[in-house]
Design a protein around this motif. Structure first.
Motif: not given
Ligand code: SF4
Ligand SMILES: Cc1cc2nc3c(=O)[nH]c(=O)nc-3n(C[C@H](O)[C@H](O)[C@H](O)COP(=O)(O)OP(=O)(O)OC[C@H]3O[C@@H](n4cnc5c(N)ncnc54)[C@H](O)[C@@H]3O)c2cc1C
Ligand code: FES
Ligand code: FES
Lengths: 185, 322
Positions: B122, B124-125, B132, B152
């Protein structure tokens, strides 16, 4: 689409049916220049290093179509078995390899690295950002884009230092002259 | 890699206001396309549009978006007047990558969060709303400042950290014309929209980066990482400090590897400005930088690491200077 490349001095036109072909795959699979190696295919190892328009780059992280009109030097253009370049001779003399997989990338990279040094480029070790001497530490830093899984680093550094001594004295000789000519082209 | 259409732009106008994805050096985009983290339908190659020079601009310089990292670091003027920028660039990637990587592409490089790269995790980016993986997962390289419940991740680059410290300005053009974005505001915090790394709008292209008049003083970029070269920063500190009658002046500090953007804390700079260098003062500056810092478990070490690295850098910057 047609892509015209000048590879090791010979102009060739490739017909690519797919823009996804990396420069590395074009060299190896379409032009049969298998000296350039694929290690990681992600810019992390340097095995695929070639010189494009006078600059060493990772051929895995660039598309062949992006190089229409460019001049490329691969390990096959650095020297041949009957006419070895000073760096190639030095790698043999100093046993700068074990399996040999990273070696073409090391030698192509070192060829361009010595030219960068002649042009006075700094590295992160060059504290005042002035012209650097070819110390062992500078060689290691400037060759850090080439990983050797067999860890032949000490002998690679010996080979480069030795070859640099040989070519450095004859300014304009191999391989600097060819690179300078490509850069100007 | 997914199929895409490729075309070559003859001028910046060909790349501005289109839905095609810009490709410059390709060293980040192709890496991510091979993994199908990025799946653009169309690529527009901007390597032949010009914008590849460093030009004087009043007391400063304008660095074209297609200037390669290697050329920027080796440029005589940059080396002399903004050595911080040369040092930061030379601390990043490898010589081969810097020969290809462009100024614009470097600013736009995406996070190195492992879950962002892993299509089975998973993130979110990568996929808004999927969660996340790093929160409660393996997060050694992640942010200690400015993180959110959604993400993060850190911005991984070095060049932009120096540009933030130097008050650079990113010059962009979109369908509605040109605008300037201060380097300190180019990258953003993740909040609840971590899919957006920065404030560039769709259809906009980076044309150049402007550096204002030189600051003088000592310039130090110290990057702490798992190996001495060819590795991303765990923590990096960019510092400019001039000394004037035994007191610090023109202090600029920026931090890499700790947040979703290069981290700049004007309060910490103000604490040092006009003061004589002293270890307890350096500690207070570090406290100001770390205000609100929070570890995620594996990256807790970054908090003391930042404090110590800043102290060491300030000691080096002020040592023996008058
Ligand atoms: S820290 Fe940001 S880039 Fe890394 S898994 Fe979580 S949402 Fe994705
Ligand atoms: C193994 C490895 C190690 C690395 N280590 C480091 C490191 O230690 N420190 C560091 O800072 N970096 C590091 N990098 C990252 C490297 O610096 C970036 O890949 C590079 O700077 C990206 O530039 P590019 O021109 O190749 O961008 P591209 O890959 O061509 O593009 C990247 C992104 O920028 C966009 N873009 C490019 N130009 C423009 C423009 N003018 N306007 C708008 N959008 C644009 C593209 O659409 C794309 O989304 C590393 C990379 C690799 C592969
Ligand atoms: S194959 Fe290109 S860097 Fe590893
Ligand atoms: S000789 Fe085996 S990888 Fe270098």
């Amino acid at each position: 689409m047609d892509v015209t490349l000048t590879v090791n001095g010979a102009q060739q036109t490739l017909q690519l049916d797919d823009p996804r072909v990396s420069l590395l795959d074009a060299l190896r699979q379409r032009l049969d220049l298998t000296g350039t190696k694929k290690g990681c295919d992600h810019g992390q190892c340097g095995a695929c290093t070639v010189i494009v328009n006078g600059r060493r780059i990772n051929s895995c992280l660039t598309l062949a179509v992006m190089h229409d009109g460019d001049e490329i030097t691969t390990i096959e253009g650095i020297g041949t078995p009957d006419n070895l370049a000073p760096l190639q001779r030095a790698f043999i003399k100093h046993d700068g390899f074990q399996c040999g997989y990273c070696t073409p990338g090391q030698i192509v990279s070192a060829t361009a690295m010595l030219e960068e040094l002649r042009q006075g480029w700094p590295s992160q070790l060059t504290g005042d950002l002035g012209a650097a001497d070819l110390t062992d530490e500078e060689i290691r830093e400037r060759m850090s884009g080439n990983i050797c899984r067999c860890s032949c680093y000490p002998n690679i550094v010996d080979a480069i230092r030795d070859a640099a001594g040989e070519t450095g004295s004859q300014a304009g000789g191999q391989p600097g002259a060819r690179l300078a000519a490509e850069g100007a082209a | 890699m997914r199929q895409f259409d490729y075309s070559r732009a003859a001028s910046p106008a060909d790349a501005i206001g289109t839905d095609a994805r810009i490709i410059a050096g390709g060293t980040n985009l192709l890496d991510l396309m091979k993994l199908q983290v990025e799946t653009p339908d169309r690529l527009i190659d901007v390597n032949h549009v010009g914008l590849d020079r460093i030009e004087r601009d009043g007391d400063g310089v304008r660095i074209g978006a297609l200037v390669r990292n290697a050329d920027c670091a080796a440029d005589e003027t940059v080396r002399r007047d903004w050595p911080l920028l040369s040092h930061a660039i030379l601390a990043g990637a490898s010589p081969q990558l810097r020969n290809r990587a462009s100024t614009g592409g470097n600013l736009m490089q995406r996070t190195r969060c492992y879950y962002f790269y892993d299509l089975d995790a998973p993130c979110n980016k990568r996929e808004p709303g999927s969660g996340c993986g790093a929160i409660g997962g393996i997060n050694r390289i992640h942010a200690i400042l400015g993180a959110s419940e959604s993400c993060i991740a850190t911005y991984p680059g070095d060049m932009a950290v120096a540009m933030s410290a130097l008050d650079a300005v990113v010059e962009v053009e979109g369908p509605n014309g040109r605008r300037d974005i201060p380097a300190t505001e180019f990258h953003r915090l993740p909040g609840d929209t971590p899919e957006r790394d920065n404030t560039l709008e769709p259809g906009e292209m980076i044309l150049s980066v402007r550096l204002p008049a030189p600051l003088g003083g000592r310039h130090i970029y110290r990057k702490v990482r798992d190996r001495r070269s060819y590795a991303f920063a765990l923590v990096s500190v960019a510092a400019v400090v001039a000394m004037d009658g035994g007191r610090m002046s023109n202090v600029r500090l920026a931090f890499g590897g700790v947040a979703h953007k290069p981290w700049r804390v004007p309060e910490a700079e103000a604490l040092l400005e006009g003061q004589a260098p002293a270890p307890d003062l350096f500690d207070r500056a570090a406290e100001a930088v770390l205000d609100g810092a929070r570890g995620q478990g594996h990256n807790d070490f970054k908090i003391p690491l930042l404090r110590r690295t800043l102290s060491a850098v300030l000691a080096e910057a002020t040592e023996g200077a008058e």
